[in-house]
Design a protein around this motif. Sequence first.
Motif, PDB file in Angstrom:
ATOM      1  N   MET A   1       0.322  -1.518  -0.138  1.00 14.10           N
ATOM      2  CA  MET A   1       0.670   0.068  -0.016  1.00 14.10           C
ATOM      3  C   MET A   1       0.339   1.141   0.283  1.00 14.10           C
ATOM      4  O   MET A   1       2.334   1.319   0.271  1.00 14.10           O
ATOM      5  N   GLY A   2       0.301   2.360  -0.445  1.00  8.55           N
ATOM      6  CA  GLY A   2       1.367   3.846  -0.506  1.00  8.55           C
ATOM      7  C   GLY A   2       0.297   4.727  -1.197  1.00  8.55           C
ATOM      8  O   GLY A   2      -1.172   4.527  -1.397  1.00  8.55           O
ATOM      9  N   HIS A   3       1.471   5.335  -2.143  1.00  6.51           N
ATOM     10  CA  HIS A   3       0.272   6.618  -2.742  1.00  6.51           C
ATOM     11  C   HIS A   3       1.175   7.108  -4.158  1.00  6.51           C
ATOM     12  O   HIS A   3       2.590   6.881  -4.434  1.00  6.51           O
ATOM     13  N   ALA A   4       0.251   8.079  -4.917  1.00  6.45           N
ATOM     14  CA  ALA A   4       0.933   8.154  -5.944  1.00  6.45           C
ATOM     15  C   ALA A   4       0.302   9.900  -6.248  1.00  6.45           C
ATOM     16  O   ALA A   4      -0.631  10.096  -5.732  1.00  6.45           O
ATOM     17  N   TYR A   5       1.229  10.973  -6.567  1.00  7.20           N
ATOM     18  CA  TYR A   5       0.686  12.158  -7.341  1.00  7.20           C
ATOM     19  C   TYR A   5       0.630  12.053  -8.548  1.00  7.20           C
ATOM     20  O   TYR A   5       0.917  11.376  -9.343  1.00  7.20           O
ATOM     21  N   ASP A   6      -0.578  12.662  -8.993  1.00  6.97           N
ATOM     22  CA  ASP A   6      -1.011  12.965 -10.667  1.00  6.97           C
ATOM     23  C   ASP A   6      -0.316  14.409 -11.059  1.00  6.97           C
ATOM     24  O   ASP A   6       0.292  14.717 -10.504  1.00  6.97           O
ATOM     25  N   ALA A   7      -0.957  14.243 -12.307  1.00  4.08           N
ATOM     26  CA  ALA A   7      -0.471  15.439 -12.855  1.00  4.08           C
ATOM     27  C   ALA A   7      -1.013  17.261 -12.367  1.00  4.08           C
ATOM     28  O   ALA A   7      -0.102  18.489 -12.720  1.00  4.08           O
ATOM     29  N   THR A   8      -2.103  17.219 -11.875  1.00  3.29           N
ATOM     30  CA  THR A   8      -2.618  18.020 -10.883  1.00  3.29           C
ATOM     31  C   THR A   8      -2.127  18.119  -9.520  1.00  3.29           C
ATOM     32  O   THR A   8      -2.303  18.379  -8.749  1.00  3.29           O
ATOM     33  N   TYR A   9      -0.836  17.046  -8.904  1.00  8.14           N
ATOM     34  CA  TYR A   9      -0.383  16.688  -7.803  1.00  8.14           C
ATOM     35  C   TYR A   9      -1.618  16.616  -6.532  1.00  8.14           C
ATOM     36  O   TYR A   9      -1.965  16.616  -5.483  1.00  8.14           O
ATOM     37  N   THR A  10      -2.482  16.126  -6.906  1.00  4.02           N
ATOM     38  CA  THR A  10      -3.996  15.349  -6.020  1.00  4.02           C
ATOM     39  C   THR A  10      -3.044  13.932  -5.163  1.00  4.02           C
ATOM     40  O   THR A  10      -2.896  12.642  -6.571  1.00  4.02           O
ATOM     41  N   THR A  11      -3.477  13.318  -4.005  1.00  8.41           N
ATOM     42  CA  THR A  11      -3.227  12.166  -3.809  1.00  8.41           C
ATOM     43  C   THR A  11      -4.160  11.084  -4.515  1.00  8.41           C
ATOM     44  O   THR A  11      -4.984  10.842  -4.325  1.00  8.41           O
ATOM     45  N   HIS A  12      -3.489   9.969  -4.427  1.00  8.22           N
ATOM     46  CA  HIS A  12      -4.374   8.338  -4.843  1.00  8.22           C
ATOM     47  C   HIS A  12      -3.725   7.280  -4.007  1.00  8.22           C
ATOM     48  O   HIS A  12      -2.853   7.702  -4.529  1.00  8.22           O
ATOM     49  N   LEU A  13      -4.906   6.753  -3.346  1.00  3.85           N
ATOM     50  CA  LEU A  13      -4.825   5.307  -2.942  1.00  3.85           C
ATOM     51  C   LEU A  13      -3.936   4.606  -3.814  1.00  3.85           C
ATOM     52  O   LEU A  13      -4.741   4.108  -4.905  1.00  3.85           O
ATOM     53  N   LEU A  14      -2.869   4.385  -3.338  1.00  2.79           N
ATOM     54  CA  LEU A  14      -2.652   2.683  -3.514  1.00  2.79           C
ATOM     55  C   LEU A  14      -2.492   1.271  -3.428  1.00  2.79           C
ATOM     56  O   LEU A  14      -1.464   0.941  -2.192  1.00  2.79           O
ATOM     57  N   ARG A  15      -2.771   0.077  -4.264  1.00  8.25           N
ATOM     58  CA  ARG A  15      -2.541  -1.083  -3.497  1.00  8.25           C
ATOM     59  C   ARG A  15      -1.505  -1.810  -4.571  1.00  8.25           C
ATOM     60  O   ARG A  15      -2.019  -1.758  -5.580  1.00  8.25           O
ATOM     61  N   TRP A  16      -0.856  -2.859  -4.532  1.00  9.88           N
ATOM     62  CA  TRP A  16       0.205  -3.170  -5.332  1.00  9.88           C
ATOM     63  C   TRP A  16      -0.106  -5.123  -4.762  1.00  9.88           C
ATOM     64  O   TRP A  16      -0.415  -5.162  -3.202  1.00  9.88           O
TER      65      TRP A  16
END
Length: 275
Positions: A1-16
């Motif tokens: 689990m973690g997070h990433a930022y899109d082009a607008t610097y919005t945070t997305h929750l990620l799960r691998w």
Amino acid sequence: MGHAYDATYTTHLLRWTNGVPQDLGTAHTGASGVNTQGDVVGTITTGDDPAGTGWRYHGGEFSPLPGLTAQAESYPSAINADGAVAGVSSLGSITVPVVWSTDGSVRRLALLPGDTSGWANDIDDDGTLVGFSSGASGEHAVRWLPDGTVERLQEVNPAHSSTAVAIRNGSVLGQDIPGIGVTSSLLWRAGATDPEQLSNGTPQAVNARGAVVELTVPDAKLWLTEPDGTVRSLPTDTTPYATGGVTALTDDGVAYGHWNSTPVSWDCRPPVSAP
């Protein structure tokens, strides 16, 4: 689990899952724990309001993890295989260690006599929790048995503060915190009373075999130590600053964490001999 930022610097929750990322959206961030079933816990903070609201992701849905009162904040730290969650509920400057059951109900955990606050940092699959209890004498590493009984863990120096940060299969990883000087990692092996004092630095993760990862000082390097004493380096970069960190260590020796802002894994499993 973690997070990433899109082009607008919005945070997305990620799960691998098996190395493949899944985007769980932008409404729930601040992930702090994941279990072997892929359930995730974390905390939402909104805008300029620092108040936190805990959440759990299970079966494709998010649900809240409430504080002890309607006004209290909630900060989950970890989730075990059954879905029980360790963390804290806070109201103002007082933080109280708690555990959430699988149905989302919250229960306050006992503190050491005379203490006023604490935190539950991790929970084992049998329901044992670890963290710290805090009062006039400082912070002290504790273990909560599944029935809620609180036990102070033996320290290398009772005059120092200490904390327990992780537990797996009964082995507890923690930290000795002197008032002045360098902190060091501690390991209470399953069934042992006295801790082993490991390297100077910060504890990172422990697995069910009792292997540990530490971030050492002053070299700011990551090291994995096996129960038999074998030491492996987890390479990051060559700068004198801590740019790598480990958040989980599997029982067979794969470490997951970050290198700068990049999610990575280190495969420390021994090579398989050809038949």
